[in-house]
Design a protein around this motif. Structure first.
Motif, PDB file in Angstrom:
ATOM      1  N   LEU A  77      12.014  -5.916  -0.592  1.00 23.15           N
ATOM      2  CA  LEU A  77      10.593  -5.896  -0.890  1.00 23.15           C
ATOM      3  C   LEU A  77      10.424  -5.240  -2.251  1.00 23.15           C
ATOM      4  CD1 LEU A  77       7.581  -6.242  -0.239  1.00 23.15           C
ATOM      5  CD2 LEU A  77       7.661  -4.018   0.915  1.00 23.15           C
ATOM      6  N   VAL A  78       9.847  -5.978  -3.184  1.00 22.38           N
ATOM      7  CA  VAL A  78       9.575  -5.449  -4.523  1.00 22.38           C
ATOM      8  C   VAL A  78       8.068  -5.293  -4.667  1.00 22.38           C
ATOM      9  CG1 VAL A  78       9.728  -5.861  -7.001  1.00 22.38           C
ATOM     10  CG2 VAL A  78      11.655  -6.458  -5.516  1.00 22.38           C
ATOM     11  N   LEU A  79       7.643  -4.087  -4.972  1.00 23.38           N
ATOM     12  CA  LEU A  79       6.229  -3.777  -5.141  1.00 23.38           C
ATOM     13  C   LEU A  79       5.964  -3.466  -6.608  1.00 23.38           C
ATOM     14  CD1 LEU A  79       5.755  -1.375  -2.090  1.00 23.38           C
ATOM     15  CD2 LEU A  79       5.369  -3.839  -2.170  1.00 23.38           C
ATOM     16  N   ILE A  80       5.060  -4.232  -7.208  1.00 23.17           N
ATOM     17  CA  ILE A  80       4.625  -3.936  -8.566  1.00 23.17           C
ATOM     18  C   ILE A  80       3.387  -3.062  -8.461  1.00 23.17           C
ATOM     19  CG2 ILE A  80       3.840  -4.888 -10.758  1.00 23.17           C
ATOM     20  CD1 ILE A  80       6.732  -5.524 -10.125  1.00 23.17           C
ATOM     21  N   GLY A  81       3.562  -1.783  -8.731  1.00 21.15           N
ATOM     22  CA  GLY A  81       2.451  -0.858  -8.639  1.00 21.15           C
ATOM     23  C   GLY A  81       2.726   0.304  -7.707  1.00 21.15           C
ATOM     24  N   ALA A  82       2.772   1.496  -8.265  1.00 18.75           N
ATOM     25  CA  ALA A  82       2.954   2.716  -7.470  1.00 18.75           C
ATOM     26  C   ALA A  82       1.574   3.214  -7.045  1.00 18.75           C
ATOM     27  CB  ALA A  82       3.705   3.767  -8.289  1.00 18.75           C
ATOM     28  N   VAL A  83       0.928   2.444  -6.186  1.00 19.49           N
ATOM     29  CA  VAL A  83      -0.469   2.684  -5.803  1.00 19.49           C
ATOM     30  C   VAL A  83      -0.541   3.208  -4.369  1.00 19.49           C
ATOM     31  CG1 VAL A  83      -1.312   0.942  -7.403  1.00 19.49           C
ATOM     32  CG2 VAL A  83      -0.702   0.262  -5.085  1.00 19.49           C
ATOM     33  N   HIS A  84      -1.780   3.494  -3.914  1.00 20.60           N
ATOM     34  CA  HIS A  84      -1.947   4.060  -2.570  1.00 20.60           C
ATOM     35  C   HIS A  84      -1.406   3.125  -1.496  1.00 20.60           C
ATOM     36  CE1 HIS A  84      -4.017   7.504  -4.027  1.00 20.60           C
ATOM     37  NE2 HIS A  84      -5.118   6.855  -4.401  1.00 20.60           N
ATOM     38  N   ILE A  85      -1.632   1.831  -1.640  1.00 17.61           N
ATOM     39  CA  ILE A  85      -1.123   0.876  -0.654  1.00 17.61           C
ATOM     40  C   ILE A  85       0.392   0.942  -0.586  1.00 17.61           C
ATOM     41  CG2 ILE A  85      -0.917  -1.575  -0.083  1.00 17.61           C
ATOM     42  CD1 ILE A  85      -3.684  -1.966  -1.380  1.00 17.61           C
ATOM     43  N   SER A  86       1.028   1.073  -1.738  1.00 17.92           N
ATOM     44  CA  SER A  86       2.497   1.142  -1.785  1.00 17.92           C
ATOM     45  C   SER A  86       3.024   2.376  -1.060  1.00 17.92           C
ATOM     46  CB  SER A  86       2.976   1.153  -3.235  1.00 17.92           C
ATOM     47  OG  SER A  86       2.576  -0.009  -3.920  1.00 17.92           O
ATOM     48  N   GLN A  87       2.255   3.470  -1.083  1.00 20.44           N
ATOM     49  CA  GLN A  87       2.702   4.689  -0.405  1.00 20.44           C
ATOM     50  C   GLN A  87       2.817   4.488   1.100  1.00 20.44           C
ATOM     51  OE1 GLN A  87      -0.288   7.389  -2.424  1.00 20.44           O
ATOM     52  NE2 GLN A  87       1.500   8.728  -2.517  1.00 20.44           N
TER      53      GLN A  87
END
Length: 227
Positions: A77-87
């Protein structure tokens, strides 16, 4: 197992290609069904279903008999964005067996304090992603709302044929995204592969609920081939 079969199996696994090793339980003879060869096989639906399930099992007589050992690469899983959803999404995916990588050039967000025990890359996607190993067994989510960060990631995901691609944003936001991708020469059929707005329509409001909707949609794409 014969040495030539073992060598082919190891080569496929090293290249992150899914294979099915079918063993005749009476004679001990074995053969490999490679994912790339399924389309031309006599039991294509059966083999696709086995790979989607990721589970080894005995085959019924009407399925050809024997035992199917299903070998699939670990999903990424690759997430672009160290955002609240990613946490929320990163540890959730980790519990489901995904290797998670977060890419975000914004060093104020991409910190180990916010994302402990996650592979975190504080670089621009076009520089970071070639080393991440995005491939057919990767789920890819663009979550920043910033076209300068999200769009290069989406272009890379489309090129690599990820089994799931999703992008955060409203329908209006996605309409503008479609215009940009079309202007970049991306075909309509490829753009249609992007799940946007991202996640299943469950009325999610909080970052945690949105993460649940995204992970459910990724699971459907992986296990049911929906996407």
């Amino acid at each position: 197992m014969k040495l030539d079969l073992l060598a082919q199996l190891n080569a496929d696994r090293a290249a992150r290609r899914a294979v099915i090793l079918i063993t005749d339980t009476e004679t001990g003879e074995q053969r490999l069904i490679r994912e790339d060869d399924i389309a031309g096989s006599d039991r294509a639906d059966l083999y696709r279903g086995l790979i989607r399930s990721g589970r080894s099992r005995p085959l019924k007589q009407e399925e050809g008999g024997g035992f199917a050992n299903v070998l699939v690469p670990p999903a990424k899983l690759v997430l672009i964005g160290a955002v609240h959803i990613s946490q929320v999404l990163a540890p959730m995916a980790g519990m489901l067996g995904y290797d998670v990588t977060i890419v975000d050039p914004r060093t104020a967000f991409a910190t180990m304090e916010r994302f402990p025990q996650v592979d975190l890359v504080a670089e621009w996607p076009d520089a970071a992603l070639p080393d991440v190993g995005v491939d057919r067994w990767t789920a890819f989510c663009a979550l920043t709302h910033d076209p300068k960060i999200d769009d290069p990631g989406l272009l890379h995901a489309l090129e690599k044929g990820c089994f799931y691609i999703g992008a955060l944003g409203s329908k209006k936001t996605h309409a503008r995204r479609v215009e940009r991708l079309t202007g970049a020469g991306i075909a309509d059929a490829d753009i249609a592969r992007i799940h946007a707005p991202i996640g299943l329509a469950i009325g999610a409001q909080s970052p945690a609920e949105i993460a649940v909707s995204i992970m459910a949609q990724i699971t459907a794409a992986l296990r049911l081939g929906e996407g």
